[in-house]
Design a protein around this motif. Structure first.
Motif, PDB file in Angstrom:
ATOM      1  N   ASN A  66       0.893  -1.240  -0.036  1.00  0.00           N
ATOM      2  CA  ASN A  66      -0.071  -0.080   0.077  1.00  0.00           C
ATOM      3  C   ASN A  66       0.910   1.293   0.032  1.00  0.00           C
ATOM      4  N   LEU A  67       2.038   1.298   0.636  1.00  0.00           N
ATOM      5  CA  LEU A  67       2.956   2.555   0.900  1.00  0.00           C
ATOM      6  C   LEU A  67       3.397   2.653  -0.491  1.00  0.00           C
ATOM      7  N   LYS A  68       3.869   1.411  -1.269  1.00  0.00           N
ATOM      8  CA  LYS A  68       4.677   1.628  -2.519  1.00  0.00           C
ATOM      9  C   LYS A  68       3.555   2.108  -3.306  1.00  0.00           C
ATOM     10  N   LYS A  69       2.263   1.912  -3.361  1.00  0.00           N
ATOM     11  CA  LYS A  69       1.392   2.322  -4.335  1.00  0.00           C
ATOM     12  C   LYS A  69       1.105   3.890  -4.063  1.00  0.00           C
ATOM     13  N   LYS A  70       1.176   4.265  -3.014  1.00  0.00           N
ATOM     14  CA  LYS A  70       0.791   5.732  -2.622  1.00  0.00           C
ATOM     15  C   LYS A  70       2.124   6.418  -2.850  1.00  0.00           C
ATOM     16  N   TYR A  71       3.277   6.088  -2.498  1.00  0.00           N
ATOM     17  CA  TYR A  71       4.500   6.610  -2.649  1.00  0.00           C
ATOM     18  C   TYR A  71       5.300   6.009  -3.663  1.00  0.00           C
ATOM     19  N   PRO A  72       5.114   5.868  -4.988  1.00  0.00           N
ATOM     20  CA  PRO A  72       6.052   5.248  -6.023  1.00  0.00           C
ATOM     21  C   PRO A  72       7.714   5.324  -5.625  1.00  0.00           C
ATOM     22  N   PHE A  73       8.096   6.616  -5.310  1.00  0.00           N
ATOM     23  CA  PHE A  73       9.515   6.582  -4.954  1.00  0.00           C
ATOM     24  C   PHE A  73       9.976   5.411  -4.034  1.00  0.00           C
ATOM     25  N   LEU A  74       9.230   4.825  -3.294  1.00  0.00           N
ATOM     26  CA  LEU A  74       9.712   3.891  -2.428  1.00  0.00           C
ATOM     27  C   LEU A  74       9.692   2.564  -3.126  1.00  0.00           C
TER      28      LEU A  74
END
Length: 77
Positions: A66-74
């Motif tokens: 979920n974090l990587k979808k919200k914050y693609p730079f991760l």
């Protein structure tokens, strides 16, 4: 120049003592530290425990996805 040829590896070993799970009622009722927590923190902890008991939790994999979808730079992490 001298090369290090030691085969020793740094290891961290967990103590072999037995772990016991203390029932929530004993932790809440018998722990002075609990009484020192602000009321809003106690309520937040109790809410979290209730949610976990009901299965309202996310796995680490789900959180990271979920974090990587919200914050693609991760995505490189």
């Amino acid at each position: 120049m001298q090369l290090m040829t030691s085969k020793k590896k740094n290891k961290i070993e967990e103590p072999t003592e037995a772990y016991e799970v203390t029932p929530k009622s004993e932790v809440v009722a018998g722990n002075d530290a609990w009484e020192q927590l602000p009321e809003h923190v106690q309520k937040a902890i109790e809410l979290g425990i209730e949610q976990a008991d009901k299965g309202l939790v996310f796995t680490h994999k789900e959180v990271m996805s979920n974090l990587k979808k919200k914050y693609p730079f991760l995505n490189g992490i």
